[in-house]
Design a protein around this motif. Structure first.
Motif, PDB file in Angstrom:
ATOM      1  N   GLN A  71      16.162 -42.774  -1.044  1.00  0.00           N
ATOM      2  CA  GLN A  71      14.952 -41.991  -1.469  1.00  0.00           C
ATOM      3  C   GLN A  71      14.895 -41.753  -3.003  1.00  0.00           C
ATOM      4  N   THR A  72      15.907 -41.850  -3.735  1.00  0.00           N
ATOM      5  CA  THR A  72      15.636 -41.676  -5.173  1.00  0.00           C
ATOM      6  C   THR A  72      15.046 -43.125  -5.685  1.00  0.00           C
ATOM      7  N   TRP A  73      15.331 -44.290  -5.043  1.00  0.00           N
ATOM      8  CA  TRP A  73      14.647 -45.364  -5.385  1.00  0.00           C
ATOM      9  C   TRP A  73      13.117 -45.079  -5.295  1.00  0.00           C
ATOM     10  N   GLU A 203      10.239 -41.789 -18.315  1.00  0.00           N
ATOM     11  CA  GLU A 203      11.292 -40.667 -18.209  1.00  0.00           C
ATOM     12  C   GLU A 203      10.998 -39.217 -17.434  1.00  0.00           C
ATOM     13  N   ILE A 204       9.465 -38.894 -18.104  1.00  0.00           N
ATOM     14  CA  ILE A 204       9.069 -37.567 -17.449  1.00  0.00           C
ATOM     15  C   ILE A 204       8.645 -37.859 -16.105  1.00  0.00           C
ATOM     16  N   ASN A 205       8.167 -39.117 -15.803  1.00  0.00           N
ATOM     17  CA  ASN A 205       7.703 -39.212 -14.511  1.00  0.00           C
ATOM     18  C   ASN A 205       8.887 -39.250 -13.405  1.00  0.00           C
ATOM     19  N   VAL A 206       9.957 -39.700 -13.826  1.00  0.00           N
ATOM     20  CA  VAL A 206      10.979 -40.024 -12.932  1.00  0.00           C
ATOM     21  C   VAL A 206      11.418 -38.441 -12.516  1.00  0.00           C
ATOM     22  N   ARG A 207      11.466 -37.428 -13.566  1.00  0.00           N
ATOM     23  CA  ARG A 207      11.647 -36.117 -13.148  1.00  0.00           C
ATOM     24  C   ARG A 207      10.658 -35.423 -12.559  1.00  0.00           C
ATOM     25  N   SER A 208       9.284 -35.756 -12.881  1.00  0.00           N
ATOM     26  CA  SER A 208       8.495 -35.229 -12.160  1.00  0.00           C
ATOM     27  C   SER A 208       8.360 -35.468 -10.605  1.00  0.00           C
ATOM     28  N   SER A 209       8.805 -36.830 -10.356  1.00  0.00           N
ATOM     29  CA  SER A 209       8.637 -37.376  -8.829  1.00  0.00           C
ATOM     30  C   SER A 209       9.436 -36.840  -8.211  1.00  0.00           C
ATOM     31  N   ALA A 210      10.606 -36.080  -8.537  1.00  0.00           N
ATOM     32  CA  ALA A 210      11.311 -35.501  -7.555  1.00  0.00           C
ATOM     33  C   ALA A 210      10.562 -34.042  -7.220  1.00  0.00           C
ATOM     34  N   VAL A 211       9.963 -33.551  -8.130  1.00  0.00           N
ATOM     35  CA  VAL A 211       9.279 -32.078  -8.064  1.00  0.00           C
ATOM     36  C   VAL A 211       8.331 -32.266  -7.000  1.00  0.00           C
ATOM     37  N   LEU A 212       7.377 -33.512  -7.153  1.00  0.00           N
ATOM     38  CA  LEU A 212       6.235 -33.831  -6.406  1.00  0.00           C
ATOM     39  C   LEU A 212       6.783 -34.019  -4.736  1.00  0.00           C
ATOM     40  N   VAL A 243      20.524 -37.072  -8.120  1.00  0.00           N
ATOM     41  CA  VAL A 243      19.321 -36.895  -8.982  1.00  0.00           C
ATOM     42  C   VAL A 243      19.874 -36.709 -10.365  1.00  0.00           C
ATOM     43  N   VAL A 244      20.869 -35.984 -10.642  1.00  0.00           N
ATOM     44  CA  VAL A 244      21.535 -35.762 -12.192  1.00  0.00           C
ATOM     45  C   VAL A 244      21.987 -37.079 -12.612  1.00  0.00           C
ATOM     46  N   VAL A 245      22.754 -37.877 -11.761  1.00  0.00           N
ATOM     47  CA  VAL A 245      23.165 -39.147 -12.534  1.00  0.00           C
ATOM     48  C   VAL A 245      22.191 -39.995 -12.498  1.00  0.00           C
ATOM     49  N   VAL A 246      21.456 -40.466 -11.881  1.00  0.00           N
ATOM     50  CA  VAL A 246      20.297 -41.332 -11.827  1.00  0.00           C
ATOM     51  C   VAL A 246      19.486 -40.921 -13.198  1.00  0.00           C
TER      52      VAL A 246
END
Length: 271
Positions: A71-73, A203-212, A243-246
């Motif tokens: 799911q992270t991928w 980088e921003i989108n990687v973090r935002s994708s988790a919020v979406l 999430v934190v490590v990736v």
């Protein structure tokens, strides 16, 4: 003794500035006190943090690790597609919004559009467009792309306006049109900044994708929401670790690439 006799200029008075700061302070105070907060519960907050931290990380459910990585991928894929689409849309618009390369009315229109997009969170954009695309990762990618237009567009035209004017004037003096000036007078100087902005936006989108994922478009955020609702804290702990490590690995790699682009390769000192 007066200021005229001493030669010291009088301190300027700015009543409108003082009034503005007073108004802002009053609004902040009123907004603060209008929030319905049970202040007595703040004393319980440290103990609750310790309790939930123990529930999540004392005995993590490592059986969910493969699913969490998958799911992270998917979240990374969502962020990557959103970044690419945002770059393709924002780059030409940012060039038109730069001073000297687009008419004044178009510059004002595009800069207003960039500001409007930046004011709307990605999750709101996703909610608006999911009625057309449905709850799919593509919805999240489109939301990230649209939101990226606001930031990439602003960063882009600022980078173009910051380049030295010498090569631009030389390209124009040689008879080059707008496209030739952008290609030979602007892009060689602004390219490192553009690459840096694009990587930072990823980088921003990687973090935002988790919020979406909170609205069900897939990815690690969707999984995190589901297990949080069912109070399966041992699984939530594994998800947070992933999430934190990736995220840290992606930020470190992207940061190293951006530094290499902006600063160039460091010369090795030979003994």
């Amino acid at each position: 003794m007066s200021a005229a006799l001493t030669g010291i200029p009088a301190k300027p008075r700015r009543p409108w500035l003082i009034a503005g700061w007073a108004l802002v302070t009053g609004i902040v105070v009123l907004a603060f006190w209008s929030i319905d907060i049970d202040w007595s519960r703040l004393a319980d907050l440290p103990a609750e943090i310790v309790r939930y931290t123990f529930l999540m990380f004392a005995d993590p459910n490592w059986e969910k690790l493969p699913e969490a990585l998958w799911q992270t991928w998917r979240s990374i894929e969502m962020a990557w597609v959103g970044t690419i689409l945002g770059i393709l849309l924002a780059t030409p618009l940012s060039l038109l919004a730069a001073r000297g390369f687009g008419p004044a009315w178009l510059r004002a229109l595009l800069r207003g559009l960039f500001s409007l997009i930046r004011a709307v969170p990605e999750i709101i954009i996703a909610i608006v467009i999911l009625s057309v695309t449905g709850l799919t990762p593509f919805t999240g990618a489109l939301a990230l792309a649209i939101n990226g237009i606001g930031t990439l567009g602003k960063w882009g035209y600022e980078a173009v306006e910051a380049v030295p004017r010498g090569p631009i004037e030389a390209a124009r003096a040689a008879g080059g049109g707008t496209l030739q000036v952008l290609r030979w007078g602007v892009w060689p100087q602004a390219e490192p900044a553009f690459w840096s902005f694009w990587l930072y936006r990823f980088e921003i989108n990687v973090r935002s994708s988790a919020v979406l994922g909170l609205i069900g478009v897939g990815g690690i955020g969707d999984m995190l929401t589901s297990y949080t609702q069912y109070r399966e804290w041992s699984t939530v702990g594994v998800l947070l670790i992933v999430v934190v490590v990736v995220t840290m690995l992606i930020d470190a790699a992207s940061g190293a690439i951006r530094r290499r682009i902006m600063e160039g390769a460091r010369a090795r000192v030979l003994a």
